[in-house]
Design a protein around this motif. Structure first.
Motif, mmCIF file in Angstrom:
data_model
loop_
_atom_site.group_PDB
_atom_site.id
_atom_site.type_symbol
_atom_site.label_atom_id
_atom_site.label_comp_id
_atom_site.label_asym_id
_atom_site.label_seq_id
_atom_site.Cartn_x
_atom_site.Cartn_y
_atom_site.Cartn_z
ATOM 1 N N ALA A 1 -19.283 27.622 -33.233
ATOM 2 C CA ALA A 1 -19.594 26.453 -32.408
ATOM 3 C C ALA A 1 -20.658 25.654 -33.150
ATOM 4 C CB ALA A 1 -20.096 26.868 -31.039
ATOM 5 N N GLU A 2 -20.453 24.361 -33.260
ATOM 6 C CA GLU A 2 -21.391 23.551 -34.042
ATOM 7 C C GLU A 2 -21.467 22.146 -33.467
ATOM 8 O OE1 GLU A 2 -20.522 23.580 -38.248
ATOM 9 O OE2 GLU A 2 -22.678 23.535 -38.647
ATOM 10 N N TYR A 3 -22.686 21.635 -33.478
ATOM 11 C CA TYR A 3 -22.948 20.300 -32.960
ATOM 12 C C TYR A 3 -23.704 19.532 -34.036
ATOM 13 C CZ TYR A 3 -25.282 16.693 -30.149
ATOM 14 O OH TYR A 3 -25.757 15.503 -29.671
ATOM 15 N N ALA A 4 -23.251 18.337 -34.345
ATOM 16 C CA ALA A 4 -23.931 17.531 -35.371
ATOM 17 C C ALA A 4 -24.098 16.103 -34.862
ATOM 18 C CB ALA A 4 -23.127 17.538 -36.664
ATOM 19 N N TYR A 5 -25.270 15.566 -35.090
ATOM 20 C CA TYR A 5 -25.579 14.224 -34.607
ATOM 21 C C TYR A 5 -26.180 13.418 -35.750
ATOM 22 C CZ TYR A 5 -28.037 10.502 -32.106
ATOM 23 O OH TYR A 5 -28.491 9.288 -31.684
ATOM 24 N N THR A 6 -25.745 12.177 -35.861
ATOM 25 C CA THR A 6 -26.323 11.283 -36.865
ATOM 26 C C THR A 6 -26.687 9.953 -36.209
ATOM 27 O OG1 THR A 6 -25.196 12.247 -38.749
ATOM 28 C CG2 THR A 6 -25.843 9.960 -38.966
ATOM 29 N N LEU A 7 -27.894 9.505 -36.470
ATOM 30 C CA LEU A 7 -28.324 8.192 -36.011
ATOM 31 C C LEU A 7 -28.381 7.291 -37.248
ATOM 32 C CD1 LEU A 7 -29.316 6.600 -33.505
ATOM 33 C CD2 LEU A 7 -31.645 7.104 -34.273
ATOM 34 N N LEU A 8 -27.485 6.307 -37.283
ATOM 35 C CA LEU A 8 -27.343 5.457 -38.461
ATOM 36 C C LEU A 8 -27.860 4.052 -38.159
ATOM 37 C CD1 LEU A 8 -26.118 4.896 -41.306
ATOM 38 C CD2 LEU A 8 -23.975 4.362 -40.133
ATOM 39 N N ASP A 9 -28.799 3.605 -38.958
ATOM 40 C CA ASP A 9 -29.284 2.231 -38.829
ATOM 41 C C ASP A 9 -28.280 1.273 -39.466
ATOM 42 O OD1 ASP A 9 -31.495 3.304 -37.697
ATOM 43 O OD2 ASP A 9 -32.867 2.899 -39.356
ATOM 44 N N PHE A 10 -28.180 0.084 -38.922
ATOM 45 C CA PHE A 10 -27.333 -0.943 -39.548
ATOM 46 C C PHE A 10 -27.799 -2.315 -39.073
ATOM 47 C CE2 PHE A 10 -24.341 -2.415 -36.200
ATOM 48 C CZ PHE A 10 -24.674 -1.518 -35.187
#
Lengths: 143, 374
Positions: free
Chosen positions: B252-261
């Motif tokens: 089980a895996e959770y990945a989060y990315t906050l990308l500026d643009f």
């Protein structure tokens, strides 16, 4: 069961008694000149799985494995490493292909490991307890 | 098959049959091969630049890798791997680094290091090492819509502390560097990875800060599409658990990315990208059936995707495995006016953008693979 087969049973039983030591357990061995006095099961496991790179007292360690078709190998994987063979293979593929560690040398069978230990003062191997002689030093018996 | 060469400093002593304490340099090489075939029932291209899978079928996920580890002594080792990237026939320098073990707890490494943040990211190309044909793409795809963002390796250095107690082996690793690829640059990348494991469970969590940029020489059209994420920061965080207990397999895996643009109004903005999956399997001898649910969600009304995968892994001997998977994918395109980077506006799930064909609401995909290690 035929009569002729039945007559073989005493012979088979005698043979089993002679080779009964095969099932007596594993001896974790090193060279007699190695100063390491003894190892625990967990220490052996950590060294074989490349989680520890030295003996507990600090000396370099070089590991000898047995061929996968030997009884000692199967016993070592289940009793010492506590793994199934598929788990062990997957473990080594992860270690190898991340560059973190390599599988121990496949030296052969009990006799080959004993011979290999003779040539490696920093060696660590495992053999059937019935194969132990004065040329090796026993660090742990795994019943 | 493994070949080892030994260079014994005291070879003469060995020849005499004497026990010795010679420092030996060990060289060991290994390899892996993934032969993968996949076909969907849709003409839209799935996993662009990774598998390029559609209803014509694809073998582009097939991968060959060679690996060498040189152990100079118990403190110093050098390891490297070459492999072809999926959908690319040329062999590339995948990773290669030197490790100096300062003592039993501390180590430093330097070189090109595989991204260490996720459960299987360090051996993501080695099919034999995990149950699936491809690691769940909502986390591991290099597509910009997935949280990995193509973060595959970094050129730099790391400091690792590792220890153990009665219950766990554990480690903490900080790293820093950067990476330039043909399609994306990662400037000023740094992060922290924490791991704990024992015979039953493997836990990992990470944070990473990077600056995205467009590499020089990018095709003008591509550069234009990526202009709003050029020289922008991103932050990723993940947590994963893997167990192998009494034949029960769980990932089980959770990945989060906050990308500026830079948004359409020309202002600084950001979008959150979340991918997670769960895999459950049970090993019956050499046979491992497993089931995976995946979910991908680009924030701000961006694209989404969910899928179910039913798979079988069958181990043939000790170095070969045969795999079969059926996957039902349900992609959704970004909503009209979604506040997301331009490059993600025309995409539906992980199906390619820039292509006229949009995928159906449900796409079925069949994949077959044979994985070898040698």
């Amino acid at each position: 069961m035929s009569r002729s087969t039945g007559m073989l049973w005493p012979v088979a039983l005698f043979g089993l008694l002679l080779t009964g030591s095969v099932h007596a357990g594993l001896a974790i061995i090193t060279h007699p000149d190695n100063p390491e006095p003894a190892l625990t099961l967990n220490q052996v496991k950590r060294i074989y799985l490349a989680k520890a790179r030295t003996f507990p007292q600090g000396g370099t360690v070089r590991r000898a494995d047995q061929a996968p078709d030997t009884p000692a190998y199967r016993e070592f994987v289940s009793k010492v490493l506590g793994l199934r063979e598929q788990q062990l293979n997957a473990y080594w593929s992860k270690m190898t292909f991340t560059g973190r560690g390599v599988r121990p040398d496949n030296v052969g069978d009990d006799a080959d490991v004993r011979q290999w230990i003779l040539q490696h003062r920093d060696g660590l191997g495992y053999i059937d307890t019935g194969q132990v002689n004065e040329q090796v030093k026993v660090l742990l018996i795994v019943p | 098959m493994t070949i080892r060469y030994r260079l014994n400093a005291l070879g003469a002593a060995l020849a005499l049959g004497m026990a010795h304490n010679a420092q030996a340099i060990e060289f060991k090489w290994s390899g892996f091969l993934n032969m993968v075939g996949a076909r969907s029932n849709d003409s839209a291209l799935y996993l662009h630049d990774e598998g390029n899978i559609d209803d014509n079928g694809s073998f582009e996920e097939s991968t060959l890798g060679l690996n060498a580890i040189v152990t100079i002594n118990e403190k110093l080792s050098i390891a490297a791997q070459i492999a072809n990237a999926p959908s690319d026939r040329s062999i590339d320098f995948d990773w290669g680094y030197g490790t100096l073990n300062l003592n039993g707890n501390w180590a430093v490494k330097a070189g090109r290091v595989k991204f260490p943040g996720y459960l299987v990211s360090e051996y993501v190309r080695v099919g034999y090492a995990y149950p699936w044909i491809r690691p769940p793409e909502v986390v591991y795809s290099i597509n910009m819509a997935a949280p990995t963002m193509g973060l595959d390796a970094y050129d730099g250095g790391a400091l690792r502390y590792q220890g153990f107690n009665d219950r766990f082996d554990y480690s903490a690793e900080i790293y820093g560097g950067g990476r330039s690829t043909d399609v994306m640059d990662f400037d000023k990348m740094y992060g922290l990875v924490l791991r704990a494991s024992n015979d039953i469970v493997n836990l990992v969590t990470d944070v990473n800060w990077s600056t995205l940029n467009n590499p020089p020489g990018l095709a003008p059209a591509t550069a234009a599409a990526l202009a709003d994420t050029a020289n922008q920061d991103m932050f990723t965080a993940s947590a994963g658990i893997n167990t192998d207990w009494n034949n029960l397999i769980l990932y089980a895996e959770y990945a989060y990315t906050l990308l500026d643009f830079i948004n359409a109004a020309g202002q600084s903005d950001d979008v959150g990208i979340t991918g997670w999956y769960t895999t459950v399997g049970y090993r019956f001898g050499n046979l491992l059936p497993h089931l995976t649910y995946q979910s991908l969600d680009n924030g701000n009304g961006g694209l989404e995707q969910t899928s179910w995968t039913a798979g079988l892994r069958y181990d043939l001997g000790t170095a070969t495995t045969l795999k079969l998977e059926w996957q039902r994918i349900e992609p959704e395109a970004a909503r009209a006016g979604a506040n997301v980077p331009v490059n993600l506006q025309n995409q539906s799930g992980l199906f390619a953008n820039g292509v006229d064909v949009s995928p159906s609401d449900e796409v079925d995909m069949l994949s077959v693979a044979v994985n070898f290690i040698f």
